[in-house]
Each structure stands twice: as structure tokens, then as C-alpha cells.
Design a protein around this motif. Structure first.
Motif, PDB file in Angstrom:
ATOM      1  N   MET A   1     -51.740  28.358  -7.776  1.00 50.88           N
ATOM      2  CA  MET A   1     -50.967  28.696  -6.597  1.00 50.88           C
ATOM      3  C   MET A   1     -49.918  29.798  -7.112  1.00 50.88           C
ATOM      4  SD  MET A   1     -49.081  26.107  -4.206  1.00 50.88           S
ATOM      5  CE  MET A   1     -47.706  25.957  -5.057  1.00 50.88           C
ATOM      6  N   THR A   9     -44.680  35.996  -4.109  1.00 52.89           N
ATOM      7  CA  THR A   9     -45.233  35.281  -2.977  1.00 52.89           C
ATOM      8  C   THR A   9     -45.148  36.089  -1.710  1.00 52.89           C
ATOM      9  OG1 THR A   9     -44.945  32.993  -3.902  1.00 52.89           O
ATOM     10  CG2 THR A   9     -45.250  33.240  -1.546  1.00 52.89           C
ATOM     11  N   GLY A  76     -46.229  25.843   4.305  1.00 56.38           N
ATOM     12  CA  GLY A  76     -46.483  26.026   2.918  1.00 56.38           C
ATOM     13  C   GLY A  76     -45.724  26.825   2.090  1.00 56.38           C
ATOM     14  N   GLN A  80     -43.528  25.313  -0.695  1.00 54.29           N
ATOM     15  CA  GLN A  80     -43.803  25.948  -2.387  1.00 54.29           C
ATOM     16  C   GLN A  80     -42.359  26.184  -2.976  1.00 54.29           C
ATOM     17  OE1 GLN A  80     -46.395  29.111  -2.584  1.00 54.29           O
ATOM     18  NE2 GLN A  80     -45.789  29.639  -4.599  1.00 54.29           N
ATOM     19  N   ALA A  85     -45.562  21.582  -4.696  1.00 53.14           N
ATOM     20  CA  ALA A  85     -46.670  22.426  -4.900  1.00 53.14           C
ATOM     21  C   ALA A  85     -47.865  21.645  -4.118  1.00 53.14           C
ATOM     22  CB  ALA A  85     -46.894  22.682  -6.214  1.00 53.14           C
ATOM     23  N   GLU A  86     -47.906  20.410  -4.396  1.00 52.66           N
ATOM     24  CA  GLU A  86     -49.157  19.739  -3.694  1.00 52.66           C
ATOM     25  C   GLU A  86     -49.044  19.815  -2.119  1.00 52.66           C
ATOM     26  OE1 GLU A  86     -49.606  15.656  -5.276  1.00 52.66           O
ATOM     27  OE2 GLU A  86     -49.490  16.363  -7.386  1.00 52.66           O
ATOM     28  N   ILE A  89     -50.201  23.305  -1.092  1.00 55.74           N
ATOM     29  CA  ILE A  89     -51.560  23.668  -1.165  1.00 55.74           C
ATOM     30  C   ILE A  89     -52.406  22.907  -0.011  1.00 55.74           C
ATOM     31  CG2 ILE A  89     -53.685  22.902  -2.481  1.00 55.74           C
ATOM     32  CD1 ILE A  89     -51.970  23.053  -5.135  1.00 55.74           C
ATOM     33  N   TYR A  92     -51.716  25.402   3.029  1.00 49.67           N
ATOM     34  CA  TYR A  92     -52.556  26.446   2.688  1.00 49.67           C
ATOM     35  C   TYR A  92     -54.033  26.291   3.068  1.00 49.67           C
ATOM     36  CZ  TYR A  92     -48.518  28.577   0.088  1.00 49.67           C
ATOM     37  OH  TYR A  92     -47.077  28.874  -0.175  1.00 49.67           O
ATOM     38  N   LEU A  93     -54.642  25.288   2.735  1.00 51.22           N
ATOM     39  CA  LEU A  93     -55.910  24.723   3.121  1.00 51.22           C
ATOM     40  C   LEU A  93     -56.108  24.656   4.481  1.00 51.22           C
ATOM     41  CD1 LEU A  93     -56.883  22.500  -0.117  1.00 51.22           C
ATOM     42  CD2 LEU A  93     -57.771  24.978   0.308  1.00 51.22           C
ATOM     43  N   TYR A 106     -55.133  32.512   0.895  1.00 56.26           N
ATOM     44  CA  TYR A 106     -56.007  32.461  -0.246  1.00 56.26           C
ATOM     45  C   TYR A 106     -55.107  32.895  -1.306  1.00 56.26           C
ATOM     46  CZ  TYR A 106     -59.711  32.263   2.833  1.00 56.26           C
ATOM     47  OH  TYR A 106     -60.954  31.852   4.047  1.00 56.26           O
ATOM     48  N   ASN A 108     -51.758  32.960  -2.014  1.00 50.74           N
ATOM     49  CA  ASN A 108     -51.173  31.697  -2.643  1.00 50.74           C
ATOM     50  C   ASN A 108     -51.744  30.519  -3.189  1.00 50.74           C
ATOM     51  OD1 ASN A 108     -49.034  33.144  -1.808  1.00 50.74           O
ATOM     52  ND2 ASN A 108     -48.270  31.662  -0.404  1.00 50.74           N
ATOM     53  N   LEU A 109     -52.849  30.279  -3.185  1.00 57.23           N
ATOM     54  CA  LEU A 109     -53.723  29.386  -3.748  1.00 57.23           C
ATOM     55  C   LEU A 109     -54.134  29.799  -5.154  1.00 57.23           C
ATOM     56  CD1 LEU A 109     -56.282  27.991  -0.948  1.00 57.23           C
ATOM     57  CD2 LEU A 109     -54.035  26.736  -2.072  1.00 57.23           C
TER      58      LEU A 109
END
Length: 110
Positions: A1, A9, A76, A80, A85-86, A89, A92-93, A106, A108-109
Motif C-alpha cells: 500500500m 498518497t 479507504g 489509511q 491499513a487492512e 485495502i 480500495y479492492l 491500484y 494505493n494498493l
């Protein structure tokens, strides 16, 4: 990330998907108004550095329109910046799933 401590970011923005063609009616209009209002509130809170309020507002925008990839992406980013963070993610997904062309998610991942 991507690491936002260095300012790497991308910033949050209020781009939202256009409403579906042929969508009309008061319930949809109310949802879109609520969604826009929450997106704006989230953007204002984030620009003031209040990421907890931003996350809450973006969560409400997602609740108003679960297909709003930009709201999920901004949520997200707020998470963040809050150190989660989890969950960031996951957001973002989900944003990518809703809009595969959302390049910022993408990035940020990592």
C-alpha cells in the motif's frame, strides 16, 4: 500500500459516477442528494484533517450508493490516514471492483 506519511498518497476528490440513464423518481433523487451531501462533508472533513469525520461521511455515502467507487476509495484513504491499513485495502479492492478504471485505488494498493 502506498505510504501517505511522505505525502505520496493521491488526495481525495469528489468525482462520482454519473447516475444511470433513465433513472428517475423521488427515492433515487433523495439518495443521490444524500450521497452528494455526504461526499461533500467527507471531503471538507478530510481537507481539515479530521479523518474520523471524513470516514464516517464516506461510509454514509457508500450506504446511500454502494456502487460509488469514489466514495469507497475516499473511505479507504481516510482509513489509511487513521492507520487502519487492512480496512483501507478492503475499500480500495471494493472500489476497483466497482470501477476497474479507478487508477488511484491500484496505486494505493502498491
Amino acid at each position: 500500500m502506498a505510504d501517505d506519511r511522505q505525502g505520496n498518497t493521491p488526495s481525495m476528490d469528489g468525482n462520482t459516477a454519473a447516475p444511470a440513464a433513465g433513472s428517475a423518481g423521488a427515492p433515487q433523487a433523495n439518495t443521490n442528494a444524500a450521497e452528494r451531501q455526504q461526499m461533500q462533508a467527507g471531503l471538507e472533513a478530510a481537507s481539515a484533517g479530521n479523518y474520523e469525520a471524513a470516514a464516517e461521511a464516506f461510509e454514509q455515502a457508500v450506504a446511500a450508493n454502494p456502487d460509488n467507487a469514489r466514495a469507497r476509495y475516499n473511505l479507504g484513504l481516510a482509513l489509511q490516514r487513521l492507520g487502519d491499513a487492512e480496512e483501507a485495502i478492503v475499500c480500495y479492492l471494493r472500489a476497483i471492483y466497482s470501477d476497474p478504471s479507478l487508477i488511484e485505488a491500484y496505486i494505493n494498493l502498491g
